[in-house]
Design an enzyme around this catalytic site. Structure first.
Site, PDB file in Angstrom:
ATOM      1  N   LYS A  53       0.903  -1.188   0.008  1.00  0.00           N
ATOM      2  CA  LYS A  53      -0.117  -0.013   0.175  1.00  0.00           C
ATOM      3  C   LYS A  53       0.921   1.163  -0.107  1.00  0.00           C
ATOM      4  O   LYS A  53       0.819   1.979  -0.766  1.00  0.00           O
ATOM      5  CB  LYS A  53      -0.936   0.015   1.024  1.00  0.00           C
ATOM      6  CG  LYS A  53      -1.978  -1.112   0.946  1.00  0.00           C
ATOM      7  CD  LYS A  53      -2.619  -1.436   2.284  1.00  0.00           C
ATOM      8  CE  LYS A  53      -3.648  -2.299   2.166  1.00  0.00           C
ATOM      9  NZ  LYS A  53      -4.318  -2.901   3.377  1.00  0.00           N
ATOM     10  N   GLN A  97      -4.992  -1.660   9.733  1.00  0.00           N
ATOM     11  CA  GLN A  97      -4.795  -3.026   8.790  1.00  0.00           C
ATOM     12  C   GLN A  97      -5.444  -4.166   9.983  1.00  0.00           C
ATOM     13  O   GLN A  97      -4.972  -4.132  11.156  1.00  0.00           O
ATOM     14  CB  GLN A  97      -3.185  -3.301   8.799  1.00  0.00           C
ATOM     15  CG  GLN A  97      -3.039  -4.535   7.887  1.00  0.00           C
ATOM     16  CD  GLN A  97      -3.573  -4.602   6.699  1.00  0.00           C
ATOM     17  OE1 GLN A  97      -3.280  -3.689   5.847  1.00  0.00           O
ATOM     18  NE2 GLN A  97      -4.276  -5.772   6.168  1.00  0.00           N
ATOM     19  N   ASP A 120     -11.156   2.607   4.008  1.00  0.00           N
ATOM     20  CA  ASP A 120     -11.619   1.088   3.970  1.00  0.00           C
ATOM     21  C   ASP A 120     -13.003   0.763   3.653  1.00  0.00           C
ATOM     22  O   ASP A 120     -13.568  -0.293   3.490  1.00  0.00           O
ATOM     23  CB  ASP A 120     -11.425   0.321   5.163  1.00  0.00           C
ATOM     24  CG  ASP A 120     -10.279  -0.567   4.906  1.00  0.00           C
ATOM     25  OD1 ASP A 120      -9.884  -1.016   3.914  1.00  0.00           O
ATOM     26  OD2 ASP A 120      -9.676  -1.101   5.980  1.00  0.00           O
TER      27      ASP A 120
END
Length: 283
Positions: A53, A97, A120
């Site tokens: 990422k 994460q 997200d």
């Protein structure tokens, strides 16, 4: 490579090229989108995802910072960091994460992320907006699946779509996005009877069940679009999707190999969400 095997490298390259153009234009005006990624603990797979990422952000010109915290970090300490990032003017997207260590509530952390920075798309308000069709930041993998289907030239409206899997991360949201595109959607899961028969009716088959090579050609209508979201490590160390690619490839129409398409597209949608969030917060 057969023409109907979807080329993830080209697909992702085209989209990221357009993202970079927008980011460069904003940077020329003195404004740069920023993403913060938080990694708690030493999970090897998570570390790889975070590294990819950050690298992808750099490629398109998005500012990124990675906060690596030890596994023993308390929930209160993590929430304090999230609050700091919520208030940071140079950060427009926040990604914590998953999975988190067991002593930290994932729900509490997701709920703490500012809705407008939830790149997200997991915050309950963003999920609710998705379900009723309001504008929101969309979950990255489902949004990527829709983008892949569209870029095969497939018209989703009016088509029969079957989604195997009902997770909150992929199955449910991708079903809602297919409905938004006016597909007729069936969701299959571990309790579904006559699954093969239902799948064989699908013009579009999205598989996210977490079982390696579960879907064989008996599940697939000839010419159907097959999107394999699964990624599983086999005993020999090789990666395989939830679709038995070699068995299905000659029956399917456009089909995604694993790895190489859905994974990179997920990160691409994260970049798109960060850009979208930055533009909204700039106003």
């Amino acid at each position: 490579m057969s023409q109907h095997i979807i080329d993830g490298k080209q697909l992702v390259g085209d989209i990221r090229g357009k993202i970079k153009e927008e980011v460069d234009a904003l940077a020329a005006e003195g404004f740069r989108p920023g993403l913060a990624v938080v990694l708690v603990g030493e999970d090897p797979a998570s570390a790889v995802y975070v590294r990819n990422k950050a690298k992808s952000c750099d490629q398109v010109g998005i500012y990124s910072e990675v906060h690596r915290l030890p596994a023993e970090t308390t929930q209160a300490e993590l929430l304090e960091l999230v609050d700091k990032l919520n208030r940071a003017a140079n950060i427009h997207g926040i990604l914590v994460q998953l999975p988190l260590p067991k002593h930290i509530s994932e729900d509490a952390v997701i709920d703490a992320i500012a809705i407008e920075k939830d790149v997200d798309g997991f915050h309950p308000i963003n999920v609710g907006n998705l379900s009723i069709g309001k504008p929101s930041l969309l979950p990255c993998t489902p949004a990527g699946v829709i983008e892949i289907i569209k870029r095969t030239g497939t018209t989703i409206s009016g088509k029969k779509a079957v989604v195997i899997g009902r997770s909150n991360i992929v199955g449910k949201p991708v079903s809602m996005l297919l409905l938004r595109e006016n597909a007729t959607v069936t969701i299959c899961h571990s309790r579904t009877e006559n699954m093969k028969e239902l799948c064989r009716e699908a013009d579009i088959l999205v598989v996210a069940i977490g079982k390696p090579k579960f879907v064989t050609k008996e599940f697939v209508k000839p010419g159907a679009v097959v999107i394999d979201v699964g990624i599983n490590r086999l005993e020999d160390g090789k990666l395989a999707g939830d679709v038995d690619f070699d068995d299905v490839v000659d029956t399917a129409g456009p089909i995604t190999p694993v790895p190489g398409v859905v994974g990179p597209m997920t990160i691409t949608m994260l970049l798109q969400n960060t850009l979208q969030a930055a533009k909204a917060l700039r106003k």
